[in-house]
Enzyme design. Structure first.
Site, PDB file in Angstrom:
ATOM      1  N   ASP A 180      47.254  60.467  25.541  1.00 38.95           N
ATOM      2  CA  ASP A 180      47.214  60.210  24.096  1.00 38.95           C
ATOM      3  C   ASP A 180      47.995  61.288  23.338  1.00 38.95           C
ATOM      4  O   ASP A 180      48.129  62.417  23.803  1.00 38.95           O
ATOM      5  CB  ASP A 180      45.747  60.205  23.641  1.00 38.95           C
ATOM      6  CG  ASP A 180      45.574  59.439  22.340  1.00 38.95           C
ATOM      7  OD1 ASP A 180      46.545  58.846  21.844  1.00 38.95           O
ATOM      8  OD2 ASP A 180      44.448  59.454  21.811  1.00 38.95           O
ATOM      9  N   ASN A 186      51.238  60.968  21.807  1.00 43.14           N
ATOM     10  CA  ASN A 186      52.711  60.942  21.748  1.00 43.14           C
ATOM     11  C   ASN A 186      53.214  60.802  20.315  1.00 43.14           C
ATOM     12  O   ASN A 186      54.155  61.475  19.903  1.00 43.14           O
ATOM     13  CB  ASN A 186      53.266  59.744  22.546  1.00 43.14           C
ATOM     14  CG  ASN A 186      53.009  59.870  24.023  1.00 43.14           C
ATOM     15  OD1 ASN A 186      52.643  60.924  24.495  1.00 43.14           O
ATOM     16  ND2 ASN A 186      53.212  58.781  24.744  1.00 43.14           N
ATOM     17  N   GLY A 187      52.589  59.887  19.581  1.00 39.37           N
ATOM     18  CA  GLY A 187      53.024  59.594  18.214  1.00 39.37           C
ATOM     19  C   GLY A 187      52.870  60.803  17.303  1.00 39.37           C
ATOM     20  O   GLY A 187      53.812  61.191  16.592  1.00 39.37           O
ATOM     21  N   TRP A 210      52.600  63.920  18.140  1.00 35.05           N
ATOM     22  CA  TRP A 210      53.494  64.993  18.622  1.00 35.05           C
ATOM     23  C   TRP A 210      54.891  64.813  18.028  1.00 35.05           C
ATOM     24  O   TRP A 210      55.506  65.778  17.558  1.00 35.05           O
ATOM     25  CB  TRP A 210      53.541  64.932  20.151  1.00 35.05           C
ATOM     26  CG  TRP A 210      54.408  65.971  20.807  1.00 35.05           C
ATOM     27  CD1 TRP A 210      54.025  67.224  21.205  1.00 35.05           C
ATOM     28  CD2 TRP A 210      55.799  65.845  21.146  1.00 35.05           C
ATOM     29  NE1 TRP A 210      55.092  67.884  21.775  1.00 35.05           N
ATOM     30  CE2 TRP A 210      56.195  67.066  21.747  1.00 35.05           C
ATOM     31  CE3 TRP A 210      56.741  64.834  21.000  1.00 35.05           C
ATOM     32  CZ2 TRP A 210      57.485  67.289  22.202  1.00 35.05           C
ATOM     33  CZ3 TRP A 210      58.029  65.055  21.449  1.00 35.05           C
ATOM     34  CH2 TRP A 210      58.397  66.265  22.041  1.00 35.05           C
ATOM     35  N   ARG A 252      57.981  57.854  16.482  1.00 37.47           N
ATOM     36  CA  ARG A 252      56.946  57.836  17.517  1.00 37.47           C
ATOM     37  C   ARG A 252      57.531  57.613  18.922  1.00 37.47           C
ATOM     38  O   ARG A 252      57.055  58.174  19.906  1.00 37.47           O
ATOM     39  CB  ARG A 252      55.929  56.728  17.217  1.00 37.47           C
ATOM     40  CG  ARG A 252      55.152  56.932  15.920  1.00 37.47           C
ATOM     41  CD  ARG A 252      54.284  55.700  15.628  1.00 37.47           C
ATOM     42  NE  ARG A 252      53.401  55.396  16.748  1.00 37.47           N
ATOM     43  CZ  ARG A 252      52.265  56.036  16.997  1.00 37.47           C
ATOM     44  NH1 ARG A 252      51.854  56.995  16.192  1.00 37.47           N
ATOM     45  NH2 ARG A 252      51.542  55.720  18.030  1.00 37.47           N
ATOM     46  N   THR A 301      45.538  46.558  26.407  1.00 43.16           N
ATOM     47  CA  THR A 301      45.567  45.177  25.888  1.00 43.16           C
ATOM     48  C   THR A 301      45.574  45.189  24.356  1.00 43.16           C
ATOM     49  O   THR A 301      46.003  44.226  23.731  1.00 43.16           O
ATOM     50  CB  THR A 301      44.343  44.370  26.396  1.00 43.16           C
ATOM     51  OG1 THR A 301      43.170  45.175  26.246  1.00 43.16           O
ATOM     52  CG2 THR A 301      44.496  43.965  27.848  1.00 43.16           C
ATOM     53  N   ASN A 345      47.225  47.518  22.578  1.00 47.96           N
ATOM     54  CA  ASN A 345      48.468  48.130  22.083  1.00 47.96           C
ATOM     55  C   ASN A 345      49.513  47.121  21.577  1.00 47.96           C
ATOM     56  O   ASN A 345      50.479  47.497  20.911  1.00 47.96           O
ATOM     57  CB  ASN A 345      49.112  49.027  23.155  1.00 47.96           C
ATOM     58  CG  ASN A 345      48.417  50.357  23.317  1.00 47.96           C
ATOM     59  OD1 ASN A 345      48.453  50.976  24.386  1.00 47.96           O
ATOM     60  ND2 ASN A 345      47.746  50.850  22.262  1.00 47.96           N
ATOM     61  N   TRP A 346      49.316  45.823  21.873  1.00 45.98           N
ATOM     62  CA  TRP A 346      50.249  44.801  21.370  1.00 45.98           C
ATOM     63  C   TRP A 346      50.251  44.759  19.843  1.00 45.98           C
ATOM     64  O   TRP A 346      51.207  44.277  19.237  1.00 45.98           O
ATOM     65  CB  TRP A 346      49.882  43.412  21.894  1.00 45.98           C
ATOM     66  CG  TRP A 346      50.016  43.261  23.375  1.00 45.98           C
ATOM     67  CD1 TRP A 346      48.986  43.190  24.280  1.00 45.98           C
ATOM     68  CD2 TRP A 346      51.221  43.152  24.148  1.00 45.98           C
ATOM     69  NE1 TRP A 346      49.493  43.060  25.553  1.00 45.98           N
ATOM     70  CE2 TRP A 346      50.854  43.028  25.501  1.00 45.98           C
ATOM     71  CE3 TRP A 346      52.585  43.166  23.818  1.00 45.98           C
ATOM     72  CZ2 TRP A 346      51.791  42.911  26.527  1.00 45.98           C
ATOM     73  CZ3 TRP A 346      53.524  43.038  24.853  1.00 45.98           C
ATOM     74  CH2 TRP A 346      53.117  42.912  26.180  1.00 45.98           C
ATOM     75  N   ARG A 382      36.888  59.344  23.602  1.00 47.97           N
ATOM     76  CA  ARG A 382      36.336  58.020  23.912  1.00 47.97           C
ATOM     77  C   ARG A 382      37.102  57.419  25.086  1.00 47.97           C
ATOM     78  O   ARG A 382      38.161  57.898  25.469  1.00 47.97           O
ATOM     79  CB  ARG A 382      36.392  57.110  22.687  1.00 47.97           C
ATOM     80  CG  ARG A 382      37.741  57.018  22.040  1.00 47.97           C
ATOM     81  CD  ARG A 382      37.760  56.061  20.852  1.00 47.97           C
ATOM     82  NE  ARG A 382      39.065  56.109  20.238  1.00 47.97           N
ATOM     83  CZ  ARG A 382      39.397  56.872  19.193  1.00 47.97           C
ATOM     84  NH1 ARG A 382      38.488  57.620  18.613  1.00 47.97           N
ATOM     85  NH2 ARG A 382      40.625  56.879  18.729  1.00 47.97           N
ATOM     86  N   SER A 436      38.109  54.091  25.351  1.00 45.84           N
ATOM     87  CA  SER A 436      39.126  53.107  24.947  1.00 45.84           C
ATOM     88  C   SER A 436      39.365  52.000  25.983  1.00 45.84           C
ATOM     89  O   SER A 436      40.511  51.675  26.306  1.00 45.84           O
ATOM     90  CB  SER A 436      40.448  53.819  24.624  1.00 45.84           C
ATOM     91  OG  SER A 436      40.275  54.715  23.558  1.00 45.84           O
TER      92      SER A 436
HETATM   93  C1  FPP Z   1      49.305  57.102  23.312  1.00 45.80           C
HETATM   94  O1  FPP Z   1      49.873  57.917  22.345  1.00 45.80           O
HETATM   95  C2  FPP Z   1      50.324  56.683  24.209  1.00 45.80           C
HETATM   96  C3  FPP Z   1      50.652  55.399  24.492  1.00 45.80           C
HETATM   97  C4  FPP Z   1      49.997  54.242  23.918  1.00 45.80           C
HETATM   98  C5  FPP Z   1      51.751  55.100  25.412  1.00 45.80           C
HETATM   99  C6  FPP Z   1      51.717  55.867  26.685  1.00 45.80           C
HETATM  100  C7  FPP Z   1      53.073  55.925  27.199  1.00 45.80           C
HETATM  101  C8  FPP Z   1      53.666  57.003  27.713  1.00 45.80           C
HETATM  102  C9  FPP Z   1      53.025  58.286  27.964  1.00 45.80           C
HETATM  103  C10 FPP Z   1      55.104  56.993  28.019  1.00 45.80           C
HETATM  104  C11 FPP Z   1      55.561  56.089  29.050  1.00 45.80           C
HETATM  105  C12 FPP Z   1      54.706  55.927  30.236  1.00 45.80           C
HETATM  106  C13 FPP Z   1      55.210  55.547  31.411  1.00 45.80           C
HETATM  107  C14 FPP Z   1      54.352  55.182  32.535  1.00 45.80           C
HETATM  108  C15 FPP Z   1      56.658  55.499  31.576  1.00 45.80           C
HETATM  109  P1  FPP Z   1      49.882  57.393  20.856  1.00 45.80           P
HETATM  110  O2  FPP Z   1      51.175  56.712  20.622  1.00 45.80           O
HETATM  111  O3  FPP Z   1      48.673  56.564  20.609  1.00 45.80           O
HETATM  112  O4  FPP Z   1      49.836  58.722  20.049  1.00 45.80           O
HETATM  113  P2  FPP Z   1      49.047  58.986  18.711  1.00 45.80           P
HETATM  114  O5  FPP Z   1      47.596  58.862  19.022  1.00 45.80           O
HETATM  115  O6  FPP Z   1      49.467  60.359  18.368  1.00 45.80           O
HETATM  116  O7  FPP Z   1      49.515  57.964  17.719  1.00 45.80           O
END
Ligand code: FPP
Length: 240
Positions: A17, A19-20, A22, A30, A63, A65-66, A191, A193
């Site tokens: 969790d 990435n966005g 960060w 994102r 499921t 995330n769509w 959590r 999720s």
């Molecule tokens: C959650 O961070 C991350 C995801 C829903 C995507 C996970 C994908 C990767 C780590 C990259 C690719 C993976 C592979 C297997 C190549 P978030 O986007 O919900 O972050 P946030 O909570 O800060 O918004």
């Protein structure tokens, strides 16, 4: 860091969790965070293998995330396809078995083909086991399992009385894979999720504020150290 005395969990599962957030913190879109996240996945696979972890299961796309903006979903799908191709070469070189858990039928045909090839061609490998959850949700997995189970009961392949925990587990996407010993979630939320709810029944949970793009070997070792400090009892009485 001396890790020789650490008990290494056989199976580690991760919710990647943050990435966005960060990326946003750096004034970037994102998807930049997801790209960095994918690079971290590659490093962590190597680190996990080197540390002696046998199974690693990562939550790449749920499921739910769509419902993200369609451009983000599209970027993630492109990233998965790219990653699976890199993963193929790595798996071939390193005796690594790769499985995708989740409902694959909703994925684009080209991605399904990459998955089929990767799963089939690595099926005999047993050096390290990587499971990637794509379009995965625990409830969805359980429903799909129950549908298959009911069909087998109707076809008289199995009697209702024969259904036990082991039988039921064999209908899940994780059939044959031991339950996770340690579940790590990055970036502060605490959590599950909809992630491996059946399989995490006895797992130890470790939460860190570090966002996934900053996760590294040292963070993984920190999680394993915390796991070592836990007293795993499986419902038994504490030994004194
Ligand atoms: C959650 O961070 C991350 C995801 C829903 C995507 C996970 C994908 C990767 C780590 C990259 C690719 C993976 C592979 C297997 C190549 P978030 O986007 O919900 O972050 P946030 O909570 O800060 O918004």
């Amino acid at each position: 860091m001396d890790i020789s005395n650490l008990k290494i969990p056989e199976h580690v599962s991760i919710i990647m969790d943050g990435n966005g957030r960060w990326a946003k913190k750096r004034g970037m879109p994102r998807t930049f965070g997801h790209k960095k996240g994918a690079e971290v996945v590659m490093d962590i696979c190597e680190d996990a293998d080197a540390l002696g972890i046998k199974y690693l299961t990562i939550y790449a796309f749920s499921t739910e995330n769509w419902s993200r903006p369609s451009a983000e979903v599209k970027a993630l799908m492109i990233l998965f396809d790219k990653y699976l191709k890199i993963c193929y070469d790595k798996a071939m070189k390193n005796n690594m078995r790769v499985r995708i858990i989740g409902d694959k039928t909703a994925l684009a045909p080209a991605l399904q083909e990459s998955i089929r090839r990767l799963e089939e061609d690595t099926a005999e490998f047993d050096g390290f086991h990587l499971q990637i959850a794509i379009n995965y949700g625990s409830r969805n997995e359980m429903i799909r399992a129950i549908r298959k189970l009911v069909r087998d009961v109707e076809d008289k392949k199995i009697m209702p009385e024969e259904i036990d925990e082991e039988q039921y587990s064999s209908y899940l996407d994780t059939a044959g894979i031991p339950d996770p010993d340690l579940m790590i979630r990055t970036s502060g939320e605490q959590r599950l999720s909809n992630y491996l709810m059946w399989q995490h029944a006895y797992s130890e949970f470790y939460f860190t504020d570090t966002p996934w793009p900053d996760f590294n070997r040292q963070e993984l070792i920190r999680a394993i150290e915390a796991y070592n400090d836990r007293d795993r009892r499986y419902g038994k009485v504490k030994e004194v």
